[in-house]
Structures are given as C-alpha cells and as structure tokens.
Design a protein around this motif. Structure first.
Motif, mmCIF file in Angstrom:
data_model
loop_
_atom_site.group_PDB
_atom_site.id
_atom_site.type_symbol
_atom_site.label_atom_id
_atom_site.label_comp_id
_atom_site.label_asym_id
_atom_site.label_seq_id
_atom_site.Cartn_x
_atom_site.Cartn_y
_atom_site.Cartn_z
ATOM 1 N N LEU A 107 0.846 -1.188 0.000
ATOM 2 C CA LEU A 107 0.000 0.000 0.000
ATOM 3 C C LEU A 107 0.887 1.245 0.000
ATOM 4 O O LEU A 107 2.006 1.217 0.547
ATOM 5 C CB LEU A 107 -0.915 0.031 1.229
ATOM 6 C CG LEU A 107 -2.002 -1.048 1.321
ATOM 7 C CD1 LEU A 107 -2.718 -0.949 2.657
ATOM 8 C CD2 LEU A 107 -2.986 -0.937 0.168
ATOM 9 N N GLY A 180 -2.793 3.492 1.159
ATOM 10 C CA GLY A 180 -3.611 3.298 -0.025
ATOM 11 C C GLY A 180 -4.607 4.429 -0.133
ATOM 12 O O GLY A 180 -4.275 5.614 0.039
ATOM 13 N N LEU A 225 -8.612 -4.907 -0.806
ATOM 14 C CA LEU A 225 -7.194 -4.601 -0.996
ATOM 15 C C LEU A 225 -6.513 -5.760 -1.727
ATOM 16 O O LEU A 225 -6.852 -6.920 -1.529
ATOM 17 C CB LEU A 225 -6.517 -4.362 0.355
ATOM 18 C CG LEU A 225 -7.107 -3.219 1.201
ATOM 19 C CD1 LEU A 225 -6.342 -3.101 2.508
ATOM 20 C CD2 LEU A 225 -7.089 -1.904 0.444
#
Length: 433
Positions: A107, A180, A225
């Motif tokens: 991320l 992220g 994710l």
C-alpha cells in the motif's frame, strides 16, 4: 616444548619462503571460498524464530482436482497456500493454541509531514493471534482483538520505521495512517521486526526487509485490498472462491499430543471435504509441517547457492590435496635434519609433534588470509541483486570457525607427510650425510 617446536617451525618456514607462501595462499583461497558460501548458506538456513519454531506449524491441504497438471514437489504451486473457505474453517475450529491466516500486500503510505513523498510499504493482512504466536515485539500500543477481526475494524499496527516516516518523532498510537486510499487508526507500534527468512510469507524464500504494517485480514477483504500472490484453477477468481489459494496459515501447538491431534484433524477435514464433493484427492495428502521442515519443503536455499557451496568445498579439497603434496616434499627434504634429531634421542612422536606445530602455523596464517578473502567474497555477494544478498555478513562465530577450519585443514594435510617423515630410517640418512 611447544615454544621450542614453534621456534623450529618458524625457522623451517623462513628457510623456504616461496613454498611457505604457496601453502598459505592455497589454504587462504580454499578457506576464503568455502567460508564465503558457508556464511551465505548459514544465513539462509538459520532458524527465523529460534525460541518458538519448535511450536510453530504449517498445515497443507490439497483441494486440487485430479486432472490438474501439477507436480506435487513444485515450489510455489497451488497447495502452497490455502483457500479462504479452508483457512476460515481452520480458524473457526480453534484446534491450536493460537492460529492465524495471512497474506502479504503493498500500500502507498502518505505522511502527514510536509515534504515527505508517498512511498510504497509492504505489509501483511492477518488475524489477531499473529502477534502473540510469533512473539512480535511491541514498543507502544497493542494488537487488535478477535472482535476487531469480526468487525473488520479499520485499525493498523505499524513498524517503528513506518511510524517515524508517517508521524516523525510524535507518538503514533491513536493517530490516523493514510495507507492506499483508506485511513486506519494506529493502535500499536512494533520494533522493525523482520525474521529471516520471512517464513510466514506464502513461499518461505523471501529475504527482504519485512513488513511495515499489519492490517486485519477481514478489513483487507472488506476494502478489496490487493494481495501479492494467488493461484486459481477454476472460473471463479474472487478471494472467497474455493478454487483460489492465496492465504498462508500457521498454528501454534505446544505438545506432541497436540501435534498428533491436529494432524488427525487435517486428515478428517480433508475426508469430509471429499465426501462433500469439494476435494477429489486422497485425504492422506493433508500434511502438517514444522516451521523448519516447511522452509526446506518450499526450497529455502536456491539451487545456485547450494551448487556454489559444493563447488567451494570441492575447491577446498583440491587445495588440501596440493598442501599435502607440498608438505610431503618439504618434510621429506628434511630427512637429514630429522635423522640427526632421532640419533640425538628424539622420539618419533616428538618429531611428529614438531611437524604438526609447523602445519598448524601454516593453517593460522592461511586462516588469517582466508578471513580477508572471505570478507572480500561476501562483499561481492552483497553487490548482487538477490534478495538474500544483504545477509552475507560474517559474524564472530563464523570468524572463529574460519580460523579453526584453516588450522584443522592444515593439520589434516600434514598428517600423511609427518607420518612419512617419522618413518625415515635415521641410519640410512646419516650414512648419506
């Protein structure tokens, strides 16, 4: 007597400097090459959790269809990881003291400090037992709870290095981390913990710098994710599909009885899945590996490292043979000197000890040279792009072992020449003088 033998050995070595230099060079080259590769091998095969590994196990299930073209011994195949239905079933069963499922991902971390550019950070999506099971050291805060797992809570545990990048020297616990496209509340800060190899990854051959953040697995799934590894064999490619393997799973078992019970549980679980029509392969393919066994199973040491290690040891053997030849020629040329000593009352074992001290001195000098060459060799290894290259560093134990190995090699090389020299008949040599 040792001082006297040392003085005689030094005189003997100074009388033939070229031969002495050749033997020291041969020992140094052999020790340098072999210790370079043995140091790398030692770094790659060491126990990543020396105080806990004997209680950490990795279950392996095989949900692949019978017609799937897959070699069972292949590293990184579909059965390296678990599917979500299997991992969830093992988590819900609570058959171990602790258990955790996990996957790695990346991320972008955005700092609140001005002038700090966003940077990609590696992390793991896991369950709450991860930290207690592996003994992850906290410097502030704590891990999330089982309820946080159930609620898919937006919380994160970060490594000290990432905390400093995000928040500077200010306390990180309670702050918001921007990872992220999402915000997470920091509830814990750990030391920069990076066991080598990174055993809990999908394939146990990663030697990178470890993870900088840890998120609840349920949170990562609810936010969709990306994780960095999966292997599917069906039409459904979603993370919850029973035909997509992407999760690493570890369990803590503290006694042989628990290990045996868990193995039986895995076989029974596989048998039930086969009865339901989901598994096609025999239930006996369910396995339970200890941590070190799993790393060996997954090819912890690359083939090129093993090949180079064997080549280095072979080179050391060639050097040993050459040293034997040089010492044999040197000691036999000293036949007259040895015969005079024998005639004056020296015993064979006295002569043998004297020649042994000379061999040991050669080994000591060769060992010192070998350490220098090994450090040079390790420096060249560290320049490689391989993920294990940064581990190529000689510690104090390996340093001592290098010198000891050099002395042992030289003593072994001197056994035959010394024995032959001791067998010389003094009477025949004295007549020839």
């Amino acid at each position: 007597m040792l001082g006297y033998y040392t003085e005689l050995a030094l005189r003997s070595l100074r009388r033939s400097p070229i031969v002495t230099a050749l033997m020291v060079l041969a020992i140094g080259l052999g020790i340098g090459a072999s210790m370079t590769m043995l140091t790398v091998l030692n770094a790659m095969t060491r126990d990543p959790l020396p105080e806990r590994s004997e209680h950490i196990y990795r279950p392996r299930l095989n949900p692949l269809p019978l017609d799937y073209q897959y070699e069972p011994g292949t590293v990184g195949g579909p059965t390296t990881a678990l599917t979500w239905p299997d991992a969830k079933a093992l988590l819900d069963a609570h058959r171990g003291v602790r258990q955790a499922a996990m996957a790695r991902g990346y991320l972008t971390a955005r700092s609140e400090q001005s002038g700090t550019a966003p940077k990609t950070a590696a992390g793991s999506f896991t369950t709450h037992d991860f930290f207690a099971m592996f003994g992850v050291p906290f410097v502030a805060g704590h891990a999330w709870s089982g309820q946080d797992d159930a609620d898919a809570a937006p919380v994160v545990v970060v490594a000290r290095k990432l905390a400093e990048r995000l928040f500077g020297t200010a306390a990180a616990v309670g702050r918001t981390a921007h990872l992220g496209n999402h915000d997470f509340q920091v509830i814990g800060v750990i030391e920069d913990w990076h066991p080598q190899p990174l055993f809990y990854a999908i394939i146990g051959t990663n030697f990178d710098d470890g993870d900088e953040f840890f998120l609840p697995l349920s949170t990562s799934m609810s936010l969709h994710l990306d994780h960095n590894w999966d292997n599917g064999w069906g039409k459904d490619e979603s993370p919850t599909s029973p035909t997509v393997s992407w999760l690493s799973f570890w369990v803590q078992l503290d006694s042989p009885a628990q290990v045996s019970a868990y193995r039986h549980y895995l076989v029974d679980y596989s048998a039930r899945q086969k009865e339901l029509g989901r598994y096609e392969r025999p239930a006996s393919e369910a396995k339970l590996y200890g941590l070190m066994d799993w790393l060996r199973h997954e090819g912890l040491v690359p083939n090129d490292v093993m090949l180079q290690t064997w080549l280095a040891l072979g080179f050391l053997f060639v050097c040993l043979v050459n040293i034997v030849a040089l010492l044999l020629a040197k000691f036999l040329r000293k036949g007259g000197e040895i015969s005079v000593r024998r005639a004056l009352g020296a015993r064979r074992r006295d002569v043998f000890q004297q020649l042994g001290v000379e061999s040991a001195l050669l080994g000591l000098a060769g060992g010192a040279l070998g350490v220098g060459l090994a450090e040079l060799g390790l420096w060249t290894v560290r320049q490689r792009p391989n993920d294990y290259a940064h581990l190529a560093r000689m510690n104090g134990a390996m340093l001592v072992e290098s010198v000891v190995l050099a002395i042992v090699v030289s003593l072994l090389a001197g056994l035959l020449p010394a024995w032959r020299a001791c067998r010389i008949s003094p009477a025949l040599r004295l007549k020839a003088l």
